[in-house]
Design a protein around this motif. Structure first.
Motif, PDB file in Angstrom:
ATOM      1  N   ASN A 167      10.063   3.924   3.899  1.00 42.56           N
ATOM      2  CA  ASN A 167       9.213   3.204   4.823  1.00 42.56           C
ATOM      3  C   ASN A 167       9.223   1.703   4.563  1.00 42.56           C
ATOM      4  N   VAL A 168       9.057   1.356   3.290  1.00 41.90           N
ATOM      5  CA  VAL A 168       9.061  -0.068   2.947  1.00 41.90           C
ATOM      6  C   VAL A 168      10.433  -0.652   3.280  1.00 41.90           C
ATOM      7  N   SER A 169      11.488   0.101   2.977  1.00 44.06           N
ATOM      8  CA  SER A 169      12.826  -0.386   3.274  1.00 44.06           C
ATOM      9  C   SER A 169      13.007  -0.643   4.756  1.00 44.06           C
TER      10      SER A 169
ATOM     11  N   GLY B 119       5.940   4.840   9.879  1.00 44.27           N
ATOM     12  CA  GLY B 119       7.336   4.411   9.862  1.00 44.27           C
ATOM     13  C   GLY B 119       7.940   4.477  11.248  1.00 44.27           C
ATOM     14  N   LEU B 120       7.679   5.592  11.934  1.00 46.05           N
ATOM     15  CA  LEU B 120       8.217   5.758  13.293  1.00 46.05           C
ATOM     16  C   LEU B 120       7.624   4.689  14.211  1.00 46.05           C
ATOM     17  N   TYR B 121       6.310   4.493  14.044  1.00 48.20           N
ATOM     18  CA  TYR B 121       5.644   3.474  14.853  1.00 48.20           C
ATOM     19  C   TYR B 121       6.303   2.120  14.631  1.00 48.20           C
TER      20      TYR B 121
ATOM     21  N   LEU C  72       0.823  -1.207   0.000  1.00 45.31           N
ATOM     22  CA  LEU C  72       0.000   0.000   0.000  1.00 45.31           C
ATOM     23  C   LEU C  72       0.857   1.257   0.000  1.00 45.31           C
ATOM     24  N   MET C  73       1.912   1.226   0.800  1.00 47.46           N
ATOM     25  CA  MET C  73       2.760   2.410   0.872  1.00 47.46           C
ATOM     26  C   MET C  73       3.400   2.698  -0.472  1.00 47.46           C
ATOM     27  N   LEU C  74       3.918   1.648  -1.075  1.00 50.51           N
ATOM     28  CA  LEU C  74       4.546   1.847  -2.385  1.00 50.51           C
ATOM     29  C   LEU C  74       3.493   2.316  -3.393  1.00 50.51           C
TER      30      LEU C  74
ATOM     31  N   ASN D   4      18.194   6.124  11.377  1.00 48.92           N
ATOM     32  CA  ASN D   4      18.520   7.129  10.359  1.00 48.92           C
ATOM     33  C   ASN D   4      17.431   7.226   9.314  1.00 48.92           C
ATOM     34  N   LEU D   5      16.884   6.077   8.948  1.00 51.36           N
ATOM     35  CA  LEU D   5      15.800   6.098   7.964  1.00 51.36           C
ATOM     36  C   LEU D   5      14.609   6.880   8.501  1.00 51.36           C
TER      37      LEU D   5
END
Lengths: 882, 116
Positions: A363-365, A774-776, A102-104, A496-497
């Motif tokens: 995010n996916v990474s 992403g943070l979550y 979904l993110m992508l 870092n991401l």
């Protein structure tokens, strides 16, 4: 042929693998038995006989391997295995897979839809042969960098230039078309005879204008646009040669343009007539009403052509100092002239969508990183069991490819729908000037864009987990596997991401904030009139009927009177230019009794009826408004705006001062009778320039705009305007009835600001969502990896609040760094955005603070959920699970 | 008998298999392998397993056909037979080998003459 057959058999072999293997096992078994028997006959012991048989075969497994490699396509076969395995992995973890895809998808869809726009507007060349050779050629004055061209100047430029293959001119117009059901105003375009040849477009039917057909003595001929041909003539082939009445004058139809023909400056023109320069304006060098286009000679640059025209303009200035003094030149590529205004917006949107895509990929990474961490053991085990490093890497490549493929495939589908919606959102009026958007779709370039994104995503998604699985790591995976400790390296990379992601989100949010604020400022700019309850419409009088000035004055007064008497209407008035349209329609003036240095004093000029300012509710600053019967029989008067008074009179009282044209011809002298407020004449983001208003009855024109104020809902007024006017004369054309507020919000500047603000806000919203997710993800993973540690801490007496502090502190540090980096970057990004900003600085503290607060809050919210889970860890269970 | 066994030259195994089937009639894998070993006088280094890769290859190219049958010891076995296309291919390969062997022989003979 043979090799193809062999290959097909091998591919077929893949599908009957099990059966083939069973058959071969039987064959091998047979082989060994026979050899064993032979060995026994040779006198060997039973054990020795079997051993020798196997040795002679060269190993059972090796033979099987050689056989199956030969029997199928090994690469495809392992690929199928990898695919099956990857599919299993993705299914096993649906939360991860759905989220990643979904993110992508969001990133790909947004960036592709915008890219399709950019492609249509900026990359797709004009639909003419050798489009880079086409230029727009106009004159240029102080507050109109691209002003119109006068007919006589056009003829001289066309004759004297050395760099153009051809130069032509065009002028938009409206025609009153006589049809069976009455008279209908239709959009048209007057063009010089070589116009279509210069563009390189040939008619579908009939012929093009021939050379000389546009001379004043030439025949009245017209070419139809394809839609007009369909609409009025049902696509009849016999239409060529027929007569048509435009403005009451018979024209002969000579040709029909092809369906694909488009001309962005006026794509809705239905009747293309040859330019007959017989009107009074065309005879005056100081009257500018044309736009020029030209085709450059091969090898000539736009700059060279411009320099050439500048020389000619200077020559003309020497020859005709009165009319041509200070007349500049504008030569630019036609594509620049057509899309120049929207380029910064589109590039901003593309950058915004690109940043969103970046966030999505990051995010996916980071999700993949989290997962590769938990799969470390699985990989280590496979490695220990003999899977080659290449084979393990291939597994990640396969999984990355699958993710990227599904994500970008879905993204492409959504982008397709999204692009449709975006085009629908563009108003009809705007589409007329952007016909290229209508053909927008998934062409090769857009597909290439998606492929590029897909490849980058696939590489990123395969490399990320691979980077975590060096051979050293794999060994660690086995030895410390059960401990489930999260590697420090991972936490640094993941962190870092997240910082990168938050920083990008800040940039997008700040840009959205600034654009939103600009839009707000734009809509709240001081208009110095009251746009609510105002209706406007354009009125076109047929020239043939209203040939004399007195007739025009009479019918216009009647129209204004009848409309003013409609129920609910408080006042009606007429003007030549609707407010908020443009700094255009200018006049050169000179003051009586003042030294003159020959420089043009150029001001906006509008002709308005007596009740105009009261209808608009624009304040009178000094003197008086125009009065009812101020017509050509009365002394000429003028009203100026505050900007005019300030610039040319300073502290003097302008009322009673006199001015005229640049030669102060006696019949041009007017007396200033009043000063009004700075009524906004041009677009909302343009500066206020000096303006002069003349009584409309002293300066007649067969086209004018009605401005009507109503006490009631002004929308109910719009449909009755045309019937009211047609009751006076059904031959009068009434077009573009709309409300003033609609007119303002549909204006190009408002539209561009609004659309960019909305779209960047959309991107920013998604960025906020994605980066919070992403943070979550990172915090939640970190908590799950530290369960044991937290359990120990709590067993040793740590309070729940301490656990909260620990987790929220970590999230806070990440968010802090991300926001700080983002604020720095966004000031830089906003500097690039300056041309789109209106009434707000790039370093708007309020916006920066709001964004920092918003993102900080959502970051804490994202961290709170895992922190609560951490705090609820039971020390006993955490320790027992060891 | 040589000290070390001969390595099989590229492509020769296929020809040996075809020749064996052409002269001996239908055979199972073991039979082919054994026959080649016997004829070569045990001089060739042959992993019997490689026969099977050659058999698949020849089958894919249509040079030989295979059929399940019953072996001497009354077990189910796969028998291979040479096809028409196999015969043709064999003729080409044999001619090629003969020519190559002739050339090699002449070249080597020439060296012996000019040697001393």
């Amino acid at each position: 042929m043979k090799s193809l057959r062999a290959w097909l058999m091998r591919v077929a072999g893949m599908f009957s693998r099990e059966q083939r293997r069973a058959g071969f096992d039987l064959e091998l078994q047979n082989h060994i038995e026979l050899q064993v028997e032979e060995n026994l006959r040779a006198g060997m012991g039973a054990f020795e006989a079997r051993r020798a048989a196997l040795m002679k075969l060269g190993g059972l497994e090796k033979t099987r391997q050689a056989y199956s490699e030969r029997g199928t396509v090994p690469f495809l076969e392992t690929l199928m295995q990898d695919l099956r395995f990857a599919g299993r992995q993705l299914r096993k973890n649906p939360g991860f897979s759905v989220l990643a895809v979904l993110m992508l998808m969001v990133g790909v869809a947004a960036s592709t839809a915008i890219f399709a726009f950019v492609d249509a507007a900026l990359l797709k060349p004009l639909p003419y042969p050798k489009p880079d050779r086409l230029v727009e050629v106009t004159e240029s004055v102080s507050f109109m960098p691209r002003a119109n061209l006068s007919y006589l100047d056009y003829l001289d430029w066309k004759r004297m230039n050395r760099e153009f293959q051809s130069m032509e001119a065009f002028r938009p117009t409206a025609y009153l078309l006589k049809t069976a059901s009455g008279t209908e105003p239709v959009p048209g375009e007057m063009v010089s005879d070589g116009f279509f040849r210069t563009l390189g477009v040939a008619p579908l039917l009939g012929r093009d204008f021939y050379a000389g057909e546009d001379l004043p003595s030439g025949p009245m001929s017209v070419m139809l646009s394809f839609p007009a041909w369909q609409k009025y003539y049902g696509g009849r082939k016999s239409v060529v040669g027929e007569a048509v009445s435009l403005n009451g004058i018979p024209y002969t139809i000579v040709g029909v343009m092809p369906k694909t023909f488009e001309f962005a400056p006026r794509n809705n023109a239905e009747f293309w007539t040859a330019l007959h320069a017989t009107d009074s304006c065309s005879l005056r060098r100081s009257c500018h009403n044309l736009t020029g286009i030209a085709r450059l000679n091969d090898g000539v640059s736009v700059a060279t052509a411009r320099a050439n025209i500048i020389t000619i303009a200077e020559e003309l200035e020497r020859e005709y100092p009165v009319t041509n003094r200070g007349q500049g030149v504008s030569v630019m590529s036609l594509s620049e002239a057509i899309v120049g205004d929207i380029r910064p917006i589109l590039l901003t949107l593309l950058a915004g969508a690109g940043l969103l895509l970046l966030i999505a990929c990051v995010n996916v990474s980071s999700l993949l990183l989290v997962r590769s961490e938990s799969r470390k053991r699985e990989i280590a085990v496979r490695g220990a069991l003999g899977a080659s490093p290449w084979r393990l890497k291939r597994q990640f490549i396969t999984e990355g490819l699958i993710l990227a493929l599904i994500g970008s495939g879905l993204g492409m589908a959504v982008a397709y729908g999204l692009a449709r919606v975006l085009v629908q959102l563009v108003s009809r009026d705007m589409i007329i000037h952007m016909p290229y958007l209508e053909g927008m779709g998934l062409n090769l370039r857009v597909f290439g864009f998606i492929m590029t994104v897909f490849l980058i995503a696939a590489v990123l998604f395969s490399l990320t987990p691979m980077s975590r699985l060096s051979s050293v790591e794999m060994r660690e995976g086995l030895t410390e596997g059960a401990r489930g400790s999260s590697g420090r390296g991972w936490r640094r990379l993941g962190a870092n991401l997240v910082i990168l992601e938050l920083a990008v989100a800040v940039v997008l949010l700040v840009c959205a904030g600034l654009l939103g604020k600009s839009f707000y400022h734009l809509l709240h700019v001081d208009l110095n009139f009251e746009p609510q309850h105002l209706a406007t419409a354009m009125v076109v009088l047929p020239d043939a009927v209203y040939a004399k000035d007195a007739q025009i004055v009479a019918v216009r007064r009647e129209i204004v009177r009848r409309v003013g008497n409609l129920p609910g209407v408080t006042s009606a008035s007429a003007t030549t230019v609707i407010p908020t349209s443009c700094n255009c329609n200018t006049d050169w003036i000179r003051f009586v009794g003042r030294p003159y240095d020959g420089k043009h004093i150029e001001v906006n000029q509008r002709d308005v009826s007596a009740g105009y300012f009261t209808t608009l509710q624009t304040k009178l600053v000094r003197g008086r408004f125009f009065i009812e019967d101020e017509d050509a029989g009365k002394p000429l008067v003028a009203i100026i705006n505050k900007a005019f008074a300030k610039k040319y009179f300073g502290n003097e009282d302008p009322v009673g001062k006199r001015m005229g044209d640049t030669e102060l011809t006696p019949k041009s002298i007017k007396e200033i009778v009043g000063v009004v407020d700075d009524l906004r004449e041009a677009s909302l983001d343009a500066e206020i320039v000096p303006a002069v208003y003349y009584p409309i009855d002293q300066n007649t024109d067969s086209q004018f705009a009605l401005v009507v104020r109503s006490k009631q809902d002004v929308n109910t007024l719009l449909p009755v305007l045309a019937p009211t006017i047609h009751a006076i004369d059904p031959g009068v054309g009434v077009v573009e009835e709309e409300t003033m507020t609609q007119y303002i919000s549909d204006s190009q500047s408002a539209y561009l600001h609004r659309s960019s603000a909305w779209m960047v806000t959309g991107f920013a919203g998604l960025a906020l969502l994605l980066s919070t997710l992403g943070l979550y993800g990172v915090i939640a993973y970190s908590v799950s990896q530290r369960e044991r540690e937290i359990g120990v801490r709590m067993a040793l007496g740590a309070q729940r609040s301490a656990v909260y502090r620990l987790i929220l502190g970590e999230a806070g540090r990440l968010a802090g760094w991300g926001i700080a980096a983002g604020v720095v970057c966004s000031v830089g990004a906003a500097m690039l955005l300056r041309s789109l900003l209106f009434g707000v600085q790039a370093w708007d503290a309020g916006t920066l603070a709001t964004v920092a607060l918003l993102l900080g809050t959502s970051a804490m919210f994202a961290a709170y959920v895992p922190a609560r889970r951490a705090a609820s860890i039971s020390p006993q269970e955490a320790l027992r699970s060891e | 008998m040589a000290e070390t066994k001969l390595d099989l030259l590229q492509g020769t195994l296929d020809l040996m298999v075809l020749q064996t089937l052409a002269t001996m009639g239908d055979l199972h894998g073991y039979g082919i392998a054994r026959r080649i070993e016997q004829v070569s006088g045990e001089e060739i280094l042959l992993n019997q397993g490689t026969i099977y890769a050659a058999l698949v290859r020849l089958q894919q190219r249509g040079r030989i056909a295979a059929e399940w049958g019953t072996s001497d010891n009354n077990r189910k076995a796969k028998f291979y037979s040479i096809t028409k296309s196999g015969h043709k291919q064999m003729a080409i390969d044999v001619a090629y080998w003969r020519r190559l062997a002739g050339v090699m022989g002449r070249v080597l003979a020439m060296q012996a003459e000019g040697g001393e």
